[in-house]
Design a protein around this motif. Structure first.
Motif, short mmCIF file in Angstrom:
data_model
loop_
_atom_site.label_atom_id
_atom_site.label_comp_id
_atom_site.label_asym_id
_atom_site.label_seq_id
_atom_site.Cartn_x
_atom_site.Cartn_y
_atom_site.Cartn_z
N GLN A 249 66.52 63.12 -6.56
CA GLN A 249 65.20 63.65 -7.27
C GLN A 249 65.30 64.05 -8.68
N VAL A 252 64.94 60.88 -10.29
CA VAL A 252 63.59 60.33 -10.23
C VAL A 252 62.98 60.97 -11.41
N PHE A 263 56.57 60.00 -6.03
CA PHE A 263 57.60 60.23 -5.27
C PHE A 263 57.39 61.38 -4.55
N TYR A 348 57.33 52.33 -3.05
CA TYR A 348 58.40 52.96 -2.57
C TYR A 348 58.10 52.80 -1.18
N TRP A 408 64.82 53.18 -4.72
CA TRP A 408 64.32 52.93 -3.31
C TRP A 408 65.24 52.49 -2.51
#
Length: 437
Positions: A249, A252, A263, A348, A408
């Motif tokens: 995270q 991301v 996401f 994704y 991903w």
């Protein structure tokens, strides 16, 4: 055997589905009424909260294996002693962790590289969400306790009520009263409180065999060691897994608000898609542990093959559905679907969704090794899966030729490597299962 597992797993699957409704409702209401920045904030908070609650859930799941083995062996005294020791142990951990996250909220958000425009919203949201951790503990402890003795239906009912309550309060606080992300967080906490207190009262009132008499209310060292052996290792497995996701995270977040929002939506769809496989793995674990406690090893061997076939078949069907409907699924969460967010979310899902069978098998392996008193192996598989994912993502994502796609692709690669390791190890020990080797 398969029928027994499926009947037991179905309420658990429905229960987890309802549990996911907590944050999915927040995400949908926030995405539709408050916009992309609020959506990114709630999505990032979900990953953080999942990591924190995974510590509690892991401790409860590990304790559940101890309860199930004692129940399967017909040892009621050990069952009651284990319940008391587990409740005190996990309760103390929950209180300490709750205090810690309130103290270190700002450093945690800084570590996650939260963009400036999202930071205030996420801070508001998680400060309220953190106040519900104690209720998460109550629900998961008593749910694992009831499931360990064969009752997977009652936890479902409490989640059903609290999930409906959560949706109603979400719409009222956010859309009706205009309380923003704070209203969404408050709705979730109130719903968690209803589930946690409700199931605790029910268990103590309606299931006399699980009431702890005064003579069992002591912290015996041998029982504590056994509980910790299972709980800490299962907790480590769960928290390592979610810590890896938390690190992902953070990576991301470095790609900006659009990727964060995509996401946030895709992870909700993702979690919902393979959640039945996860709960089937948990039901399989309880089936294995009860039969292991009763020394019915041949049933475990036969059930393992059937469980793999069921899980893989289900995951393949879900993969096809997610692939076909990826775009409409992403758009559900957005009032004004921005093409950039939708495209990123679809990308994704098209990469990761093909490999749901990989995590389906991994959930079964986790459950198997918890059930046959080899929780260390579950932790090893988690480290392989998450270590691969984090290493590949951080190594390749900064390179222009790979970018966010590296994040991903790293996820299914980690699943597959862990699966291979888990099945090879099982093949080596299956003939000696139950022989003490």
């Amino acid at each position: 055997m398969l029928k027994t597992m499926l009947i037991f797993a179905l309420p658990m699957i429905l229960g987890n589905l309802l549990q996911q409704v907590y944050n999915i409702a927040d995400t949908m209401v926030v995405g539709r009424f408050l916009g992309a920045e609020a959506l990114a904030a709630v999505g990032s908070a979900y990953t953080l909260m999942t990591f924190l609650t995974s510590v509690i859930i892991g401790l409860c799941m590990g304790s559940g294996a101890v309860f199930s083995i004692a129940y399967g062996a017909g040892n009621q005294q050990e069952l009651k002693k284990s319940i008391w020791v587990s409740f005190v142990f996990v309760g103390i951990v929950t209180i300490v962790m709750n205090a810690a996250v309130f103290i270190w909220t700002r450093p945690i958000l800084k570590l996650l590289q939260i963009p400036e425009e999202v930071y205030p919203l996420m801070y508001q949201y998680i400060r309220i969400i953190f106040s519900g951790i104690l209720f998460v503990f109550l629900y998961n402890f008593f749910a694992c306790l009831l499931r360990a003795v064969g009752n997977s239906v009652v936890p479902l009912w409490f989640l059903a009520v609290s999930s409906v309550l959560n949706i109603i309060l979400d719409l009222w606080f956010v859309a009706g009263l205009g309380k923003g992300v704070e209203g969404a967080a408050a709705a979730t906490v109130i719903a968690q409180m209803a589930a946690g207190i409700g199931i605790a009262v029910y268990t103590l009132w309606r299931v006399p065999v699980l009431r702890i008499e005064k003579q069992y209310m002591r912290m015996e060292k041998s029982i504590l060691n056994r509980v910790m052996q299972y709980s800490v290792l299962t907790c480590a497995q769960q928290s390592v897994m979610n810590f890896g996701i938390l690190m992902i995270q953070g990576l991301v977040n470095s790609f900006g608000t659009v990727i964060m929002a995509a996401f946030a939506v895709a992870v909700k769809i993702d979690t919902l898609a393979y959640m039945p496989a996860q709960e089937f793995g948990n039901a399989f674990s309880l089936f294995v542990s009860q039969n292991y406690g009763a020394r019915k090893y041949e049933r475990i061997r036969k059930a393992s093959g059937m469980a793999v076939k069921v899980s893989v078949s289900f995951c393949l069907v879900i993969s096809v559905i997610v692939w076909i409907f990826a775009a409409p699924l992403v758009e559900i969460f957005l009032t004004d679907p921005q093409p950039a967010i939708v495209n990123a979310g679809v990308n994704y899902l098209h990469i990761e969704g093909v490999f749901y069978w990989g995590i389906g098998c991994l959930f079964l392996l986790y459950g198997l090794y918890r059930g046959v008193e080899k929780p260390v192996m579950s932790l090893v598989l988690t480290v392989i899966s998450l270590g691969t994912r984090v290493a590949l993502a951080y190594l390749l994502a900064p390179m222009p030729q790979f970018g966010v796609n590296a994040i991903w692709w790293a996820i299914p690669v980690g699943w597959i490597l862990a699966d291979v390791t888990g099945f090879v190890y099982y093949w080596r020990i299956r003939k000696n299962m139950g022989s003490g080797q």
